[in-house]
Design a protein around this motif. Structure first.
Motif, mmCIF file in Angstrom:
data_model
loop_
_atom_site.group_PDB
_atom_site.id
_atom_site.type_symbol
_atom_site.label_atom_id
_atom_site.label_comp_id
_atom_site.label_asym_id
_atom_site.label_seq_id
_atom_site.Cartn_x
_atom_site.Cartn_y
_atom_site.Cartn_z
ATOM 1 N N GLY A 111 37.446 -16.312 61.461
ATOM 2 C CA GLY A 111 38.410 -15.981 60.856
ATOM 3 C C GLY A 111 38.969 -14.857 61.788
ATOM 4 N N GLY A 112 40.756 -14.732 61.332
ATOM 5 C CA GLY A 112 41.267 -13.263 61.405
ATOM 6 C C GLY A 112 42.769 -13.648 61.436
ATOM 7 N N SER A 113 43.252 -12.797 60.249
ATOM 8 C CA SER A 113 44.555 -12.394 60.489
ATOM 9 C C SER A 113 45.400 -11.052 60.700
ATOM 10 N N TYR A 167 48.683 -4.776 61.500
ATOM 11 C CA TYR A 167 47.816 -4.757 61.253
ATOM 12 C C TYR A 167 46.797 -5.863 61.549
ATOM 13 N N GLU A 168 45.277 -6.064 62.273
ATOM 14 C CA GLU A 168 44.670 -7.372 62.450
ATOM 15 C C GLU A 168 43.284 -6.580 61.914
ATOM 16 N N PHE A 169 42.775 -8.583 61.297
ATOM 17 C CA PHE A 169 41.655 -8.171 60.406
ATOM 18 C C PHE A 169 41.083 -9.046 61.133
ATOM 19 N N ILE A 207 34.766 -8.399 61.463
ATOM 20 C CA ILE A 207 33.801 -8.134 62.006
ATOM 21 C C ILE A 207 34.698 -6.813 63.006
ATOM 22 N N GLY A 208 36.016 -6.432 62.257
ATOM 23 C CA GLY A 208 37.038 -6.224 62.805
ATOM 24 C C GLY A 208 37.926 -5.790 62.412
ATOM 25 N N VAL A 209 38.490 -4.303 62.645
ATOM 26 C CA VAL A 209 39.801 -4.570 62.146
ATOM 27 C C VAL A 209 40.717 -3.388 62.932
ATOM 28 N N ALA A 210 41.956 -3.410 63.177
ATOM 29 C CA ALA A 210 42.536 -2.443 64.304
ATOM 30 C C ALA A 210 43.784 -2.857 64.254
ATOM 31 N N GLY A 211 44.730 -1.828 64.257
ATOM 32 C CA GLY A 211 45.990 -1.853 64.753
ATOM 33 C C GLY A 211 46.994 -1.394 65.314
ATOM 34 N N ARG A 212 48.155 -1.858 66.123
ATOM 35 C CA ARG A 212 48.791 -1.838 67.023
ATOM 36 C C ARG A 212 50.453 -1.969 66.798
ATOM 37 N N SER A 213 51.482 -1.447 67.483
ATOM 38 C CA SER A 213 52.669 -1.398 67.013
ATOM 39 C C SER A 213 52.705 -2.298 68.126
ATOM 40 N N LEU A 271 41.621 -17.665 70.071
ATOM 41 C CA LEU A 271 41.493 -17.696 68.225
ATOM 42 C C LEU A 271 42.420 -16.417 68.377
ATOM 43 N N GLU A 272 41.884 -15.003 68.885
ATOM 44 C CA GLU A 272 42.387 -13.831 69.224
ATOM 45 C C GLU A 272 43.607 -13.977 69.934
ATOM 46 N N GLU A 273 43.602 -14.449 71.213
ATOM 47 C CA GLU A 273 44.926 -14.218 71.919
ATOM 48 C C GLU A 273 46.188 -15.167 70.920
ATOM 49 N N VAL A 274 46.135 -15.592 70.056
ATOM 50 C CA VAL A 274 46.569 -16.142 69.306
ATOM 51 C C VAL A 274 46.890 -15.252 68.786
ATOM 52 N N LEU A 275 46.521 -14.164 68.132
ATOM 53 C CA LEU A 275 45.925 -13.312 66.861
ATOM 54 C C LEU A 275 46.866 -12.067 67.229
#
Length: 86
Positions: free
Chosen positions: A39-41, A28-30, A14-20, A73-77
Motif C-alpha cells: 500500500g501507500g499513503s 508526504y508519500e509513504f 518501501i519508501g518515503v518521499a516528499g514533494r511540493s 497504484l503509484e500513479e494514483v498516489l
C-alpha cells in the motif's frame, strides 16, 4: 482491538518521499508492505485540515501483484494534490 490472529506478522517501509504540491504545500508519500498487502499513503495539511489518501492491494501467494498494478497504484498516489482555493 486486534486479536493476535489479526495482528500483522510482517511490516516493511518501501519508501518515503516528499514533494511540493499545488499552492506550494508539502505532500508526504509513504509506500509500505504489511503481511501480504502492499500500500501507500499520501498526506498534506492545507488551511488547518489534514488530507490523507490510502491505497492498498492484496498480494496473494498464488497471484502476486504485477508491475502494471504497482505502477497504477503509484500513479494514483503521486496524483494526490490540493486544488487551490479561489
Amino acid at each position: 482491538m486486534l486479536t493476535e490472529e489479526e495482528s500483522p506478522k510482517d511490516a516493511e517501509v518501501i519508501g518515503v518521499a516528499g514533494r511540493s504540491g499545488q499552492g506550494g504545500q508539502q505532500i508526504y508519500e509513504f509506500e509500505y508492505k504489511v503481511d501480504r498487502t502492499r500500500g501507500g499513503s499520501a498526506a498534506f495539511v492545507a488551511p488547518r485540515k489534514l488530507y490523507l489518501l490510502n491505497t492498498a492491494h492484496s498480494d496473494k501467494l498464488e497471484s502476486p501483484i504485477d508491475a502494471e498494478t504497482i505502477a497504477m497504484l503509484e500513479e494514483v498516489l503521486h496524483s494526490f494534490n490540493a486544488v487551490p482555493l479561489t
